[in-house]
Design an enzyme around this catalytic site. Structure first.
Site, PDB file in Angstrom:
ATOM      1  N   THR A  97       0.882  -1.167   0.000  1.00  0.00           N
ATOM      2  CA  THR A  97       0.000   0.000   0.000  1.00  0.00           C
ATOM      3  C   THR A  97       0.918   1.215   0.000  1.00  0.00           C
ATOM      4  O   THR A  97       1.589   1.496   0.996  1.00  0.00           O
ATOM      5  CB  THR A  97      -0.914   0.033   1.241  1.00  0.00           C
ATOM      6  N   LYS A 172      -7.377   1.992  -3.209  1.00  0.00           N
ATOM      7  CA  LYS A 172      -7.051   1.555  -1.844  1.00  0.00           C
ATOM      8  C   LYS A 172      -7.228   2.733  -0.861  1.00  0.00           C
ATOM      9  O   LYS A 172      -7.661   2.560   0.276  1.00  0.00           O
ATOM     10  CB  LYS A 172      -5.622   1.005  -1.805  1.00  0.00           C
ATOM     11  N   LYS A 240       0.043   5.356   8.179  1.00  0.00           N
ATOM     12  CA  LYS A 240       0.760   5.509   6.903  1.00  0.00           C
ATOM     13  C   LYS A 240      -0.263   5.645   5.769  1.00  0.00           C
ATOM     14  O   LYS A 240      -0.177   6.532   4.927  1.00  0.00           O
ATOM     15  CB  LYS A 240       1.656   4.280   6.682  1.00  0.00           C
TER      16      LYS A 240
HETATM   17  P1  NAP Z   1       5.017  -6.483   7.645  1.00  0.00           P
HETATM   18  O1  NAP Z   1       4.559  -7.745   8.270  1.00  0.00           O
HETATM   19  O2  NAP Z   1       5.599  -5.411   8.495  1.00  0.00           O
HETATM   20  O3  NAP Z   1       6.084  -6.898   6.512  1.00  0.00           O
HETATM   21  C1  NAP Z   1       6.770  -5.947   5.759  1.00  0.00           C
HETATM   22  C2  NAP Z   1       7.714  -6.673   4.826  1.00  0.00           C
HETATM   23  O4  NAP Z   1       8.446  -5.713   4.058  1.00  0.00           O
HETATM   24  C3  NAP Z   1       8.754  -7.519   5.552  1.00  0.00           C
HETATM   25  O5  NAP Z   1       9.026  -8.641   4.761  1.00  0.00           O
HETATM   26  C4  NAP Z   1       9.940  -6.576   5.615  1.00  0.00           C
HETATM   27  O6  NAP Z   1      11.181  -7.238   5.739  1.00  0.00           O
HETATM   28  C5  NAP Z   1       9.837  -5.936   4.250  1.00  0.00           C
HETATM   29  N1  NAP Z   1      10.517  -4.636   4.182  1.00  0.00           N
HETATM   30  C6  NAP Z   1      10.127  -3.477   4.751  1.00  0.00           C
HETATM   31  N2  NAP Z   1      10.982  -2.492   4.460  1.00  0.00           N
HETATM   32  C7  NAP Z   1      11.934  -3.033   3.671  1.00  0.00           C
HETATM   33  C8  NAP Z   1      13.081  -2.527   3.041  1.00  0.00           C
HETATM   34  N3  NAP Z   1      13.421  -1.231   3.143  1.00  0.00           N
HETATM   35  N4  NAP Z   1      13.843  -3.363   2.317  1.00  0.00           N
HETATM   36  C9  NAP Z   1      13.511  -4.666   2.194  1.00  0.00           C
HETATM   37  N5  NAP Z   1      12.422  -5.227   2.766  1.00  0.00           N
HETATM   38  C10 NAP Z   1      11.645  -4.404   3.494  1.00  0.00           C
HETATM   39  O7  NAP Z   1       3.866  -5.803   6.786  1.00  0.00           O
HETATM   40  P2  NAP Z   1       2.555  -6.456   6.153  1.00  0.00           P
HETATM   41  O8  NAP Z   1       1.483  -6.452   7.170  1.00  0.00           O
HETATM   42  O9  NAP Z   1       2.913  -7.706   5.428  1.00  0.00           O
HETATM   43  O10 NAP Z   1       2.160  -5.311   5.102  1.00  0.00           O
HETATM   44  C11 NAP Z   1       2.867  -5.153   3.873  1.00  0.00           C
HETATM   45  C12 NAP Z   1       2.138  -4.111   3.022  1.00  0.00           C
HETATM   46  O11 NAP Z   1       0.788  -4.548   2.808  1.00  0.00           O
HETATM   47  C13 NAP Z   1       2.056  -2.723   3.703  1.00  0.00           C
HETATM   48  O12 NAP Z   1       2.158  -1.739   2.720  1.00  0.00           O
HETATM   49  C14 NAP Z   1       0.669  -2.736   4.335  1.00  0.00           C
HETATM   50  O13 NAP Z   1       0.142  -1.432   4.478  1.00  0.00           O
HETATM   51  C15 NAP Z   1      -0.115  -3.549   3.312  1.00  0.00           C
HETATM   52  N6  NAP Z   1      -1.304  -4.241   3.837  1.00  0.00           N
HETATM   53  C16 NAP Z   1      -1.250  -4.907   5.026  1.00  0.00           C
HETATM   54  C17 NAP Z   1      -2.399  -5.541   5.506  1.00  0.00           C
HETATM   55  C18 NAP Z   1      -2.408  -6.272   6.839  1.00  0.00           C
HETATM   56  O14 NAP Z   1      -3.485  -6.605   7.328  1.00  0.00           O
HETATM   57  N7  NAP Z   1      -1.261  -6.569   7.430  1.00  0.00           N
HETATM   58  C19 NAP Z   1      -3.593  -5.483   4.774  1.00  0.00           C
HETATM   59  C20 NAP Z   1      -3.600  -4.829   3.552  1.00  0.00           C
HETATM   60  C21 NAP Z   1      -2.450  -4.195   3.089  1.00  0.00           C
HETATM   61  P3  NAP Z   1      11.719  -7.686   7.206  1.00  0.00           P
HETATM   62  O15 NAP Z   1      11.106  -9.025   7.462  1.00  0.00           O
HETATM   63  O16 NAP Z   1      13.186  -7.737   7.064  1.00  0.00           O
HETATM   64  O17 NAP Z   1      11.272  -6.624   8.176  1.00  0.00           O
END
Ligand code: NAP
Length: 293
Positions: A97, A172, A240
């Site tokens: 997102t 979104k 965010k």
């Molecule tokens: P998360 O669990 O915090 O995972 C984030 C991922 O991105 C991890 O694999 C992290 O690696 C990686 N990452 C972050 N910064 C990075 C960088 N600079 N370089 C390389 N890798 C990086 O987040 P999530 O919940 O999966 O969400 C991911 C996206 O989907 C976000 O944009 C969020 O807003 C969106 N989203 C989330 C949900 C939800 O319910 N969780 C629903 C809809 C949309 P590490 O493992 O090394 O930290």
């Protein structure tokens, strides 16, 4: 079956990449913290790479699901980013997102190398990712979208092209704007019911059959009444997303008074320690103020 790459094995990416491998695609994963990629390979038997560039080499489609705009830039166009490994005629699909601006910026950079870009944020949360039931809202060319849609259906129950590059991210934003006001309304209603000495569960059992019904009400009222905010989509992520929507609204001139207010309420939730609580914790903020009175 396609040869694909998945970059970012977080709460969302880990199960999404797993569904791709389970469907028979050849998946190579990259995750910044390599232990997560190791666990993924052990569970799903795909391949692991040590940089985004290495992961993207030889892939027909590269999927990305990281945190925000800067994270996305880093894994795509940064040092040893995916772009360096991608071949002409391949596609990068971004499930992060992020802003519509970064989508347009990356699409322009990629097109110069004859690589296509689809912005494809998702809705449906952790449960949707784990159950392969996400909603994908996409932006980009129809021909390219039609090429990647069958692959994305490994983890989606609905994937629709909304418009040109950036339109997926804009859709979104609409999603998050709609959610913000609904969650605050629900929190106020449930807090009021408790303060009025009503049985909150009984009230919701009745009003959820009428015009007040919502996904948030159906799925969150019980935990909100119990003060449990330990699952789902984190407040830090929601802030965010709301910031992205508020920035876009400043550009397109739309008024988002309620969204701006709820964004501030989430900042209160962060101040009482709720950065990683889920978004229904607006209820915790009201209860915090009840106690302070
Ligand atoms: P998360 O669990 O915090 O995972 C984030 C991922 O991105 C991890 O694999 C992290 O690696 C990686 N990452 C972050 N910064 C990075 C960088 N600079 N370089 C390389 N890798 C990086 O987040 P999530 O919940 O999966 O969400 C991911 C996206 O989907 C976000 O944009 C969020 O807003 C969106 N989203 C989330 C949900 C939800 O319910 N969780 C629903 C809809 C949309 P590490 O493992 O090394 O930290």
């Amino acid at each position: 079956m396609a040869k694909v790459t998945f970059i970012g094995l977080g709460v969302m990416g880990y199960p999404m990449a797993g569904h791709l491998q389970n469907q028979g695609h050849q998946v190579t994963v990259y995750n910044r913290t390599s232990s997560k990629a190791e666990a993924w390979v052990k569970q799903f038997e795909g391949k692991q790479a040590s940089t985004p560039e290495q992961a993207a080499t030889g892939a027909e489609i590269v999927f990305v699901c990281v945190g925000n705009d800067d994270d996305l830039r880093q894994v795509v166009v940064g040092e040893q980013g995916a772009l360096a490994g991608m071949a002409t005629g391949t596609v990068l699909v971004d499930h992060t997102t992020a802003s519509a601006e970064v989508a347009r910026e990356l699409a322009e950079t990629l097109v110069n190398k004859n690589i296509d870009f689809i912005d494809a944020p998702v809705s449906g949360g952790q449960a949707g990712a784990e159950n392969g039931a996400l909603t994908v809202m996409a932006g980009g060319s129809e021909t390219v979208f039609n090429k990647v849609k069958p692959v994305m259906m490994a983890y989606a129950r609905c994937a629709e092209l909304i418009g040109d590059t950036g339109a997926g991210q804009l859709a979104k934003m609409v999603n998050q704007i709609c959610i913000a006001g609904v969650v605050q309304g629900l929190a106020e209603g449930l807090n009021f019911a408790k303060r009025a000495g009503l049985d909150g569960e009984k009230v919701v059992e009745v009003i959820s059959k009428g015009a007040a019904q919502s996904w948030q009400m159906e799925n969150r009222y019980q935990t909100m009444l119990k003060g449990e905010y330990d699952f789902g989509f984190a407040v830090d992520w929601m802030r965010k997303d709301l910031r992205i929507a508020l920035d876009e609204a400043r550009k397109n001139g739309s008024a988002l008074p309620l969204t701006a207010m709820v964004d501030q309420y989430y900042s209160d939730v962060q101040n009482i320690g709720g950065n990683r609580w889920d978004t229904s914790s607006l209820m915790a903020r009201l209860e915090h103020f009840n106690r302070a009175q």
